[in-house]
Design a protein around this motif. Structure first.
Motif, PDB file in Angstrom:
ATOM      1  N   LYS A  99       0.840  -1.196   0.000  1.00  0.00           N
ATOM      2  CA  LYS A  99       0.000   0.000   0.000  1.00  0.00           C
ATOM      3  C   LYS A  99       0.876   1.247   0.000  1.00  0.00           C
ATOM      4  N   VAL A 100       0.273   2.375  -0.348  1.00  0.00           N
ATOM      5  CA  VAL A 100       0.984   3.645  -0.415  1.00  0.00           C
ATOM      6  C   VAL A 100       1.461   4.032   0.986  1.00  0.00           C
ATOM      7  N   ASP A 101       2.706   4.497   1.059  1.00  0.00           N
ATOM      8  CA  ASP A 101       3.304   4.954   2.312  1.00  0.00           C
ATOM      9  C   ASP A 101       3.622   6.442   2.160  1.00  0.00           C
ATOM     10  N   GLY A 102       2.647   7.292   2.462  1.00  0.00           N
ATOM     11  CA  GLY A 102       2.853   8.731   2.309  1.00  0.00           C
ATOM     12  C   GLY A 102       1.990   9.299   1.202  1.00  0.00           C
ATOM     13  N   SER A 103       2.549  10.229   0.451  1.00  0.00           N
ATOM     14  CA  SER A 103       1.820  10.947  -0.582  1.00  0.00           C
ATOM     15  C   SER A 103       2.086  10.355  -1.966  1.00  0.00           C
ATOM     16  N   VAL A 104       1.162  10.575  -2.880  1.00  0.00           N
ATOM     17  CA  VAL A 104       1.357  10.146  -4.270  1.00  0.00           C
ATOM     18  C   VAL A 104       1.728  11.332  -5.153  1.00  0.00           C
ATOM     19  N   ASP A 105       1.952  12.489  -4.549  1.00  0.00           N
ATOM     20  CA  ASP A 105       2.208  13.722  -5.299  1.00  0.00           C
ATOM     21  C   ASP A 105       3.676  14.087  -5.408  1.00  0.00           C
ATOM     22  N   THR A 106       4.586  13.145  -5.225  1.00  0.00           N
ATOM     23  CA  THR A 106       6.013  13.444  -5.327  1.00  0.00           C
ATOM     24  C   THR A 106       6.447  13.368  -6.779  1.00  0.00           C
ATOM     25  N   ASP A 107       6.255  14.467  -7.499  1.00  0.00           N
ATOM     26  CA  ASP A 107       6.607  14.470  -8.915  1.00  0.00           C
ATOM     27  C   ASP A 107       7.961  15.128  -9.132  1.00  0.00           C
ATOM     28  N   TYR A 108       8.595  14.731 -10.192  1.00  0.00           N
ATOM     29  CA  TYR A 108       9.878  15.290 -10.582  1.00  0.00           C
ATOM     30  C   TYR A 108       9.647  16.157 -11.801  1.00  0.00           C
ATOM     31  N   SER A 109       9.407  17.432 -11.575  1.00  0.00           N
ATOM     32  CA  SER A 109       9.180  18.329 -12.698  1.00  0.00           C
ATOM     33  C   SER A 109      10.163  19.485 -12.643  1.00  0.00           C
ATOM     34  N   ASN A 110      10.544  19.939 -13.803  1.00  0.00           N
ATOM     35  CA  ASN A 110      11.460  21.064 -13.916  1.00  0.00           C
ATOM     36  C   ASN A 110      10.664  22.345 -13.703  1.00  0.00           C
ATOM     37  N   PRO A 111      11.016  23.172 -12.714  1.00  0.00           N
ATOM     38  CA  PRO A 111      10.248  24.389 -12.454  1.00  0.00           C
ATOM     39  C   PRO A 111      10.397  25.433 -13.560  1.00  0.00           C
ATOM     40  N   PHE A 112      11.364  25.266 -14.448  1.00  0.00           N
ATOM     41  CA  PHE A 112      11.616  26.246 -15.495  1.00  0.00           C
ATOM     42  C   PHE A 112      11.083  25.832 -16.866  1.00  0.00           C
ATOM     43  N   SER A 113      10.529  24.618 -16.951  1.00  0.00           N
ATOM     44  CA  SER A 113       9.971  24.145 -18.211  1.00  0.00           C
ATOM     45  C   SER A 113       8.814  23.205 -17.907  1.00  0.00           C
ATOM     46  N   SER A 114       8.254  22.627 -18.932  1.00  0.00           N
ATOM     47  CA  SER A 114       7.144  21.692 -18.737  1.00  0.00           C
ATOM     48  C   SER A 114       7.624  20.244 -18.649  1.00  0.00           C
ATOM     49  N   PHE A 115       8.964  20.013 -18.627  1.00  0.00           N
ATOM     50  CA  PHE A 115       9.495  18.656 -18.581  1.00  0.00           C
ATOM     51  C   PHE A 115       9.191  18.015 -17.232  1.00  0.00           C
ATOM     52  N   SER A 116       8.544  16.858 -17.248  1.00  0.00           N
ATOM     53  CA  SER A 116       8.196  16.132 -16.029  1.00  0.00           C
ATOM     54  C   SER A 116       8.297  14.637 -16.316  1.00  0.00           C
ATOM     55  N   PRO A 117       9.400  14.002 -15.906  1.00  0.00           N
ATOM     56  CA  PRO A 117       9.606  12.594 -16.243  1.00  0.00           C
ATOM     57  C   PRO A 117       8.751  11.610 -15.460  1.00  0.00           C
TER      58      PRO A 117
END
Length: 130
Positions: A99-117
């Motif tokens: 099961k999930v341990d914590g949040s599911v919102d930990t995204d890796y996105s570049n704050p200076f562009s729209s790149f989000s892997p």
């Protein structure tokens, strides 16, 4: 999805992960107050990496670490809720429930562009499950 390419190194494996979600009524409540999760969908080619922490007995190095869960590296578009459960296959081919341990919102996105892997979702084994 960038994360599925398995460039994380030793200890990482890729597998399809089944997602189970609790049915809810029109009020958003689980029927009968239960928590029975049913199959929802499959996340394909998810990178899994073990999470470890230092043992309390003071052992050093790799032998002094103990596994406490996994990190799932998924795409931004993958449908994951904090109440979801996951079915994984271990190295011996056995199924286990997590099961999930914590949040599911930990995204890796570049704050200076729209790149989000993608996102990293921490999971832990459900007590009593093999």
């Amino acid at each position: 999805m960038i994360f599925g390419m398995n460039f994380f190194g030793v200890g990482v494996n890729n597998q399809d992960v089944k997602v189970f979600r609790a049915n809810k009524d029109s009020w958003g409540e689980k029927p009968g107050g239960g928590n029975k999760a049913v199959y929802s969908h499959t996340l394909e080619n998810v990178a899994l990496m073990p999470r470890t922490q230092q043992r309390t007995d003071g052992a050093d190095g790799f032998q002094g670490r103990v596994a406490v869960g996994f990190s799932l590296f998924v795409g931004d578009e993958d449908d994951i809720a904090e109440s979801d459960e996951f079915e994984l296959v271990d190295v011996q081919g056995r199924l286990s429930r997590w099961k999930v341990d914590g949040s599911v919102d930990t995204d890796y996105s570049n704050p200076f562009s729209s790149f989000s892997p993608g996102r990293e979702v921490q999971i832990k084994k459900i007590a009593g499950q093999k």
